[in-house]
Design a protein around this motif. Structure first.
Motif, PDB file in Angstrom:
ATOM      1  N   GLY A   1       0.767  -1.236   0.000  1.00  0.00           N
ATOM      2  CA  GLY A   1       0.000   0.000   0.000  1.00  0.00           C
ATOM      3  C   GLY A   1       0.791   1.274   0.000  1.00  0.00           C
ATOM      4  O   GLY A   1       0.326   2.297  -0.495  1.00  0.00           O
TER       5      GLY A   1
ATOM      6  N   SER B   1       2.763   0.347  -3.052  1.00  0.00           N
ATOM      7  CA  SER B   1       1.582   0.486  -3.905  1.00  0.00           C
ATOM      8  C   SER B   1       1.881   0.142  -5.355  1.00  0.00           C
ATOM      9  O   SER B   1       0.970  -0.105  -6.140  1.00  0.00           O
ATOM     10  CB  SER B   1       1.002   1.899  -3.789  1.00  0.00           C
ATOM     11  OG  SER B   1       1.912   2.851  -4.276  1.00  0.00           O
TER      12      SER B   1
ATOM     13  N   THR C   1      -3.916  -0.856  -1.174  1.00  0.00           N
ATOM     14  CA  THR C   1      -3.806   0.585  -1.395  1.00  0.00           C
ATOM     15  C   THR C   1      -5.126   1.111  -1.950  1.00  0.00           C
ATOM     16  O   THR C   1      -5.759   0.455  -2.790  1.00  0.00           O
ATOM     17  CB  THR C   1      -2.664   0.917  -2.373  1.00  0.00           C
ATOM     18  OG1 THR C   1      -2.694   2.327  -2.635  1.00  0.00           O
ATOM     19  CG2 THR C   1      -2.806   0.183  -3.701  1.00  0.00           C
TER      20      THR C   1
ATOM     21  N   ASN D   1      -4.700   1.474   3.053  1.00  0.00           N
ATOM     22  CA  ASN D   1      -3.435   2.134   3.314  1.00  0.00           C
ATOM     23  C   ASN D   1      -3.648   3.612   2.999  1.00  0.00           C
ATOM     24  O   ASN D   1      -4.756   4.037   2.686  1.00  0.00           O
ATOM     25  CB  ASN D   1      -2.333   1.507   2.440  1.00  0.00           C
ATOM     26  CG  ASN D   1      -0.953   1.688   3.075  1.00  0.00           C
ATOM     27  OD1 ASN D   1      -0.609   2.798   3.489  1.00  0.00           O
ATOM     28  ND2 ASN D   1      -0.179   0.625   3.151  1.00  0.00           N
TER      29      ASN D   1
END
Lengths: 433, 448
Positions: A138, A150, A179, A204
């Motif tokens: 994330g 991410s 993410t 996240n």
């Protein structure tokens, strides 16, 4: 007092409040303080591969957004994964877990996207006696540029692949952290599901620039005149997180997959909302970073009282309870009619409802010479904005019109449930006839 | 032998030197930047806000508070000063509890209004400390206006006229400008010579000259001013005081409260100011409170305000009354003076309790005496000498609309004009509005 014990993918904790992988969980010292304060679990700040650790900037790492009275509403950070040697972290994790066997201790991981790297790190953490791992797919800054965080989380195929490696090379339960910096959160969740993940955790942080220094003309936090995007979190992101949690919880593919809810949990009520939308537990960071670890005590007492009021003897009774009521717009009842009602005894005559309605909405509030504000039912579309801007909680309420009652705005009686799919104005519905 | 609070008679230096500094320090210390931001965050930015309606000068309060909340206090000050050029003094002396703060919706909601007065002070102090004068003059009109009185109404009128391009000459009987701001309010409300500083700052607009020591009727007349100028504004306030009309009034140490406040404000050394051990103040307005509290602060042992009606009817606000009692002043209500006693100098004041009667307030048979070596009278002020040929309304100059008197070309405002409520802020509003009307008249507007 309700029993808050939770069993999340086989990991037991005395309450559903875990600290998210973040600065508060980077060291034994902090984690011990957290457990002493009452946190049910901790996701240890993300570990990287063996070798020289990453380095952090030596200027500001955080940027903030404030509400009234400088109340912190949103926080952004450009901190990377742990910048301490792997062995130190592993030694500390083992030491803490030994002393807090009743608490959940999860290790967050982020290593390069190749099988050997993952195999190696999973092997190294094996004897820490940690309860599980969380795959950090994330982080939107710093690590993403190196092909991790991410950068992985935005590619469902990578998620599936890495998850599969982890399930293959580790006996621990695997949580995949997602993410929000994608268009459809269901795709990465489905990928994690396919890869065999035991759970997903989300969200996240969100890519962000919190503010701009108007003298330096640089984003904040500013490092030597420059700034970069960082991960946004805190109360401001909660609505985004709730939606993403709900989308996964109600998707046919991922329905039933355990979710650890993250994103702006600040009070017991936030936690209960995440859980009602399907989260088996929650992870907290910004609230702790703002107020210290003690906030968990309010979360524990608040959730417990709420469950007692509701007669819930276990968090299982709460988890997912609101999921069936999350639907698509087209299924909302168009024959549900409400009207705003202003309680004159509670009204303090600030006129904000009037300004909002008159300037930006439907001119449905009348204002008298002596500042009495009343709703014009014949204009009120029940948008709720007056209630939202009213500073007095409970002063404005929405009254539901009973079936058969005539709506003065449309002159039509309130009818039975009917939605857009069958509405005469819907071209699709007509085409179907 | 040194004097103390217990020394009989009227003597100076009842306190230790440090006590004077403490006693006469700022009664409401200014907010710092953090406090101002916290206070500003409480404003709800009401629609058609009640506080604005309650402000005689109609300052856009929600806007200026939002400007403070967004860290632009100078912009906030401009918002204030555009409506009220004496916004700095008004922030200090306005009875906000009866005006803006009294109508604040948070007063309704929580019994604790937004601190509008303190926020206004924060903004105006910030601007004045920066030395900025945010207004400029329009092109010269070639017209000249006489303003009588350099108090709140005269200064507000003069500043607005100067902004509009007129030349202004202020005539004032005192040795310096400021009017009641300089001579008539309690020292602790505007310490640090604020009144004079504000006048100096106001004058930065340019185009205003001041003639001091000039008294209407003695040094010139309305007609002579009208002959020398294109328009005249009268804002000389109420220089006379009402007498008690009672036996013993001529005894030594029976004086108007306004004289005491005047002398105190101009004193360079407060320890040199004599004050009685037992002080009685007759009246129920702000002047009574200012005189009573300052008597206590100078070291008087016993200070009593006696007012003929009830507490609720006192012109001084609850806030002012609380301020008095918090400073050890005793307030006796429903009692009116009937005689002052003493041999040459005052020794006692005699009162009778009052009751509501068929024809208004009546004295009852029940009387009492208060020991007093000093008595201040604060039972109202009067117009000192009727300006020739101007029609009066009661005992003040009659005005219509924005301060037009019965004589064309002559306007009046502030305490000397009928209507209004004898507040600084009202005087400012009247002076400002008269200036706009004068301007319209001089430039061939509809009101000529």
């Amino acid at each position: 007092m309700a029993d808050l014990t939770t069993n999340f993918i086989g990991i037991k904790s005395p309450n559903p409040f875990w600290l998210a992988s973040a600065p508060p969980t980077d060291k034994e010292y902090n984690v011990r303080r957290a457990f002493e304060a009452g946190w049910g679990g901790v996701v240890w700040k993300t570990l990287g591969s063996e070798g020289p650790p990453v380095v952090n900037v030596n200027g500001p790492r955080y940027g903030a957004i404030y509400g009234a009275d400088r109340r912190l509403l949103g926080l952004n950070n450009i901190e990377l994964i742990t910048d301490r040697p792997l062995e130190v972290n592993l030694r500390e994790i083992k030491s803490v877990k030994r002393d807090y066997k009743d608490r959940a201790l999860i290790i967050s991981l982020m290593v390069p996207c190749d099988e050997d790297s993952w195999k190696d790190i999973l092997h190294r953490i094996e004897d820490t006696e940690a309860d599980g791992i969380e795959l950090n797919f994330g982080c939107p800054h710093g690590m993403a540029e190196r092909g991790m965080g991410s950068a992985v989380g935005q590619v469902p195929e990578y998620i599936e692949m890495v998850t599969r490696w982890c399930k293959q090379y580790s006996r621990m339960p695997v949580i995949v952290k997602l993410t929000p910096n994608i268009t459809d959160i269901r795709r990465p969740a489905e990928a994690a599901h396919r890869g065999g993940a035991d759970a997903v955790s989300l969200i996240n942080t969100i890519n962000s620039i919190t503010s701009v220094d108007l003298d330096l003309f640089a984003p904040e936090p500013t490092i030597d005149g420059k700034g970069t995007h960082g991960g946004y979190c805190g109360p401001a992101v909660k609505p985004i997180a709730l939606n993403m949690v709900a989308e996964i919880a109600r998707s046919p593919v991922t329905r039933g997959m355990p979710i650890s809810g993250i994103g702006g949990v600040t009070t017991w009520r936030d936690a209960a909302e995440f859980m009602a939308l399907g989260a088996g537990n929650v992870q907290v960071c910004t609230a702790a970073m703002t107020y210290g670890f003690k906030v968990v005590q309010e979360m524990i007492s608040g959730l417990s009282d709420y469950m007692d009021r509701k007669g819930f003897t276990s968090t299982d009774a709460l988890v997912g309870r609101a999921v069936p009521n999350v639907t698509d717009w087209q299924y909302l009842n168009l024959n549900y009619v409400t009207k705003a009602v202003i309680n004159q005894d509670d009204c303090i005559k600030c006129g904000r409802c009037y300004a909002a309605c008159e300037d930006t909405s439907h001119q449905a509030i009348a204002m008298s010479e002596d500042r009495i504000f009343t709703v014009k039912d014949e204009e009120c579309v029940a948008c709720n904005l007056c209630l939202d801007v009213c500073p007095v909680e409970g002063c404005i309420t929405m009254r539901e019109l009973g079936k058969g009652e005539v709506d003065p705005r449309t002159d039509r009686p309130v009818g039975d449930y009917a939605n857009w799919t069958t509405h005469p104005n819907n071209p699709s519905s007509q085409a179907a006839e | 032998m040194t004097t103390s609070q217990l020394t009989p008679g009227i003597v100076p230096g009842r306190l230790k030197a440090d006590d004077y500094c403490t006693n006469f320090a700022d009664v409401a210390p200014p907010l710092d930047r953090h406090e101002a931001r916290v206070a500003a965050d409480r404003c709800y930015f009401c629609h058609d806000a009640p506080c604005v309606t309650a402000c005689p000068t109609a300052i856009d309060i929600p806007l200026f508070i939002r400007q403070i909340a967004t860290d632009t206090p100078v912009a906030a000050a401009k918002t204030i000063l555009a409506q009220n050029i004496l916004g700095g003094m008004c922030a200090r002396v306005c009875p906000t509890e009866n005006l803006c703060e009294g109508s604040c919706v948070r007063e309704t909601a929580e019994g604790k209004p937004v601190e509008i007065g303190a926020l206004q002070r924060f903004a105006t102090d910030t601007l004045m400390a920066s030395g900025i004068h945010p207004f400029t003059r329009a092109a010269a009109t070639g017209k000249s206006v006489a303003v009588v009185g350099a108090g709140p109404s005269g200064l507000a009128c003069a500043h607005r006229l100067a902004m509009l391009g007129h030349e202004v000459k202020i005539y004032d009987a005192q040795p310096k400008a400021g009017g009641l701001n300089e001579f008539g309010i309690a020292a602790y409300k505007a310490p640090g010579d604020f009144a004079a500083a504000e006048v100096a700052w106001l004058m930065k607009i340019g185009g205003i000259s001041v003639v001091t020591g000039w008294r209407l009727g003695r040094d010139g007349s309305v007609e002579s001013l009208a002959a020398d100028h294109d328009a005249v504004f009268l804002g000389m306030g109420l220089a006379g005081v009402n007498a008690l009309g009672l036996p013993g009034e001529a005894l030594a140490h029976v004086t108007p409260a306004t004289d005491f406040i005047h002398d105190l404000r101009q004193a360079t050394d407060l320890a040199s100011l004599p004050v009685g051990r037992d002080v009685v103040v007759i009246g129920g307005g702000m002047t009574a409170v200012d005189a009573a509290v300052q008597s206590r602060l100078l070291g008087a042992e016993n200070v009593t305000i006696v007012y003929r009606r009830s507490r609720g009817e006192m012109p001084a606000s609850w806030h002012e009354q609380d301020h008095a009692t918090a400073n050890g002043v005793r307030i006796i209500t429903n009692a009116a003076p009937v005689a002052l006693h003493g041999q040459g100098a005052l020794s006692e004041v005699e009162f009778a309790y009052t009751q509501a009667g068929a024809k208004g307030l009546e004295l009852t048979e029940q009387t009492f005496r208060l020991k007093a070596d000093q008595c201040f009278t604060a039972i109202g002020q009067t117009l000192s000498g009727q300006p020739e040929a101007l029609k009066l309304d009661g005992r003040k100059i009659a005005v219509t609309g924005p301060g037009r008197t019965s004589r064309a070309g002559v306007w009046a405002g502030g305490d000397c004009a009928a209507g209004g409520d004898d507040l600084t802020v009202t005087a400012v509003a009247e002076g400002r509005d008269a200036a706009l009307d004068i301007h319209a008249s001089l430039t061939g507007g509809a009101n000529g």
